[in-house]
Design a protein around this motif. Structure first.
Motif, short mmCIF file in Angstrom:
data_model
loop_
_atom_site.label_atom_id
_atom_site.label_comp_id
_atom_site.label_asym_id
_atom_site.label_seq_id
_atom_site.Cartn_x
_atom_site.Cartn_y
_atom_site.Cartn_z
N UNK A 1 -21.41 -4.43 6.42
CA UNK A 1 -20.09 -4.11 5.86
C UNK A 1 -19.99 -2.63 5.50
N UNK A 2 -21.03 -2.10 4.89
CA UNK A 2 -21.02 -0.67 4.54
C UNK A 2 -20.98 0.21 5.80
N UNK A 3 -21.75 -0.18 6.80
CA UNK A 3 -21.73 0.58 8.05
C UNK A 3 -20.35 0.55 8.71
N UNK A 4 -19.62 -0.53 8.49
CA UNK A 4 -18.30 -0.67 9.10
C UNK A 4 -17.25 0.25 8.48
N UNK A 5 -17.60 0.93 7.40
CA UNK A 5 -16.66 1.88 6.81
C UNK A 5 -16.46 3.10 7.72
N UNK A 6 -17.47 3.41 8.50
CA UNK A 6 -17.39 4.60 9.35
C UNK A 6 -16.68 4.22 10.65
N UNK A 7 -15.37 4.34 10.64
CA UNK A 7 -14.53 3.86 11.73
C UNK A 7 -14.02 5.01 12.59
N UNK A 8 -13.67 4.66 13.82
CA UNK A 8 -13.20 5.66 14.77
C UNK A 8 -11.69 5.85 14.66
N UNK A 9 -11.29 7.02 14.25
CA UNK A 9 -9.87 7.39 14.25
C UNK A 9 -8.99 6.31 13.61
N UNK A 10 -7.97 5.85 14.35
CA UNK A 10 -6.98 4.92 13.77
C UNK A 10 -7.33 3.44 13.95
N UNK A 11 -8.26 3.13 14.83
CA UNK A 11 -8.73 1.74 14.95
C UNK A 11 -10.12 1.76 15.54
N UNK A 12 -11.03 1.05 14.88
CA UNK A 12 -12.44 1.15 15.23
C UNK A 12 -12.81 0.29 16.43
N UNK A 13 -13.88 0.72 17.07
CA UNK A 13 -14.47 -0.03 18.16
C UNK A 13 -15.76 -0.67 17.66
N UNK B 1 0.83 -1.21 0.00
CA UNK B 1 0.00 0.00 0.00
C UNK B 1 0.86 1.26 0.00
N UNK B 2 0.34 2.30 -0.63
CA UNK B 2 1.05 3.57 -0.58
C UNK B 2 0.92 4.19 0.80
N UNK B 3 -0.11 3.76 1.54
CA UNK B 3 -0.38 4.31 2.86
C UNK B 3 -1.15 3.26 3.65
N UNK B 4 -0.91 3.20 4.93
CA UNK B 4 -1.64 2.22 5.73
C UNK B 4 -3.14 2.43 5.62
N UNK B 5 -3.93 1.37 5.73
CA UNK B 5 -5.36 1.47 5.45
C UNK B 5 -6.23 0.82 6.52
N UNK B 6 -5.69 0.70 7.73
CA UNK B 6 -6.44 -0.01 8.77
C UNK B 6 -7.74 0.67 9.16
N UNK B 7 -7.86 1.98 8.96
CA UNK B 7 -9.10 2.68 9.27
C UNK B 7 -9.98 2.94 8.07
N UNK B 8 -9.49 2.65 6.89
CA UNK B 8 -10.21 2.89 5.64
C UNK B 8 -10.53 1.54 5.01
N UNK B 9 -11.80 1.15 5.04
CA UNK B 9 -12.17 -0.23 4.73
C UNK B 9 -12.72 -0.43 3.33
N UNK B 10 -12.44 0.50 2.43
CA UNK B 10 -13.02 0.41 1.09
C UNK B 10 -12.57 -0.83 0.33
N UNK B 11 -11.33 -1.30 0.61
CA UNK B 11 -10.88 -2.52 -0.08
C UNK B 11 -11.76 -3.71 0.30
N UNK B 12 -12.01 -3.86 1.57
CA UNK B 12 -12.86 -4.96 2.03
C UNK B 12 -14.27 -4.80 1.48
N UNK B 13 -14.77 -3.59 1.49
CA UNK B 13 -16.12 -3.32 0.98
C UNK B 13 -16.20 -3.60 -0.51
#
Length: 451
Positions: free
Chosen positions: A306-318, A223-235
């Motif tokens: 899965x779509x709702x899970x895109x809205x994550x908290x900061x750097x790691x979601x709860x 990845x060009x940038x870490x993506x742990x909070x951005x879940x578009x790939x999984x979606x």
């Protein structure tokens, strides 16, 4: 999923990829790849990596699954207790090497990367199923291109089509799914390695080169940038699967409706013990369609999560990240199961040509009203022709007679059309528009892919 229902809704190979044992295997693969990548760029000793790699080869047989399950409930994710057990296994071989297990990584790095590896392997199987469904649909489009049947809109008889045209449309949709799958591979099959907050601060200035080496070890994109909070790939992966399920669900809806007793134009293939009723010996139920349509019903609900899970908290979601662990495996398994059953039916579908012919005659020519109107429109104008034919249709229904008997006695029709010309207009096969050209276009597109 209950094992009793697994054979109805899932597909065994994809189910195996998302089993507990396979998940642990993918996570250990990620841990070993991390160590090898770090040794490659001199972050950890090569000697430690050798021990870690060796331990990874037999770790699955030494992991205490019961203890792991209990610890996962306490830790909040499976990586924390797995790393502890894996480190202990390495330590039994070499205490010094065990210090470098999971070096600089965080739990999500291993869990996300393992999920991507699962998705990659499962998508390879689904791609084969999808390609098979596509090829079968192409073959059936050619085979039945001249098999005239009634087309239906709003569940009512509309105009003639051919069964081959239905298959061509299925093939075109499946081709789009295959194209989407190919286009997204590089984008979604991406390693995840960011450390605690995505900065890889624990690796200092070597973070980027470790990520590159890590991805290379696993055959993934860096990845060009870490993506742990951005879940578009999984979606994106899940969305493709949902579209596939929707496409085969449409097919299953078609053939299940065509299997209705009053229509009886196609049937699912027969087999001993298949499609029967516990009380009605005469029943021939569309059991494959039931399974596929159940998947098509279930997957959109899972996609909402899965779509709702895109809205994550900061750097790691709860909670949002955690919801993926439940939804993604089931979406994959339902998609693979739906494709498996679709292939079975598409390959061996039982076509009743006589019923198709009979159903074309059910309306006593009313389905050819548009054909009559358009032929007459060029002589007297479309609106005049519409009014004339509409009134003729009403008369035919009121008198319970064939539409041709009514229009053949109209002065406007007798003036412009001979008996033979009118007979030709009323032939369903004479009013198929550009269906054959569409079928040819779909077949030609497939030939282009094979070059």
């Amino acid at each position: 999923m209950s094992q009793l229902y697994a054979s109805l809704f899932y597909q065994s190979d994809v189910t195996a990829i998302f089993s507990d044992r396979s998940l642990l295997s993918y996570m250990i693969q990620a841990e070993v790849a991390l160590a090898k990548a770090q040794a490659q760029v001199n972050v950890i000793p090569a000697s430690a990596t050798t021990i870690i790699e060796q331990a990874g080869q037999f770790a699955l047989d030494k992991i205490d699954l019961d203890a792991l399950a209990i610890a996962t409930g306490l830790a909040g994710n499976i990586a924390i207790p797995l790393v502890k057990q894996f480190t202990a296994i390495v330590k039994q071989q070499d205490e010094q090497a065990s210090r470098y297990v999971h070096w600089g990584a965080t739990s999500q790095d291993i869990i996300d990367t393992a999920m991507i590896l699962q998705c990659r392997d499962a998508l390879a199987l689904i791609e084969k199923q999808l390609q098979s469904a596509y090829q079968i649909s192409l073959q059936q489009a050619e085979r039945y291109r001249d098999q005239v049947m009634i087309g239906r809109t709003w569940l009512q008889q509309a105009l003639p089509i051919t069964l081959g045209h239905k298959f061509a449309r299925y093939a075109a949709a499946l081709k789009r799914d295959l194209d989407r799958l190919q286009a997204m591979k590089t984008r979604v099959f991406t390693a995840q390695l960011g450390g605690a907050v995505g900065s890889l601060a624990s690796l200092k200035e070597q973070g980027s080169i470790v990520v590159e080496a890590y991805a290379n070890q696993l055959g993934l994109t860096a990845p060009e940038c870490t993506w742990h909070g951005e879940r578009d790939r999984i979606v994106e992966i899940a969305s493709l699967l949902a579209m596939i399920v929707g496409n085969v669900g449409k097919m299953a809806k078609d053939w299940s409706l065509l299997m209705q007793t009053e229509i009886a134009e196609v049937y699912e293939p027969t087999a001993k013990g298949r499609g029967g009723s516990s009380t009605m010996p005469h029943k021939r139920n569309p059991v494959a369609a039931a399974s596929i349509l159940a998947a098509a019903n279930r997957v959109p609900a899972l996609m909402a999560s899965v779509y709702q899970s895109m809205v994550q908290d900061h750097e790691r979601a709860l909670g949002a990240w955690h919801a993926e662990w439940l939804a993604i495996p089931e979406i994959f398994q339902l998609c693979a199961g739906a494709l498996e059953r679709s292939n079975e039916v598409l390959q061996a579908i039982d076509v009743n040509a006589e019923a198709m012919k009979h159903n074309l005659d059910t309306t006593q020519g009313l389905i050819m009203a548009e054909a009559v109107m358009m032929a007459l429109a060029s002589k007297i104008g479309r609106l005049n022709a519409h009014h004339l034919v509409e009134h003729a249709c009403q008369q035919a229904v009121a008198q319970d007679t064939h539409l041709k008997n009514i229009v053949s006695n109209l002065d406007e029709v007798k003036e412009h059309f001979s008996v033979q010309a009118l007979d030709e207009i009323f032939k369903p096969e004479s009013y198929l528009g550009n269906i054959q050209m569409q079928i040819d276009s779909v077949l030609k597109a497939a030939q282009g892919d094979s070059k």
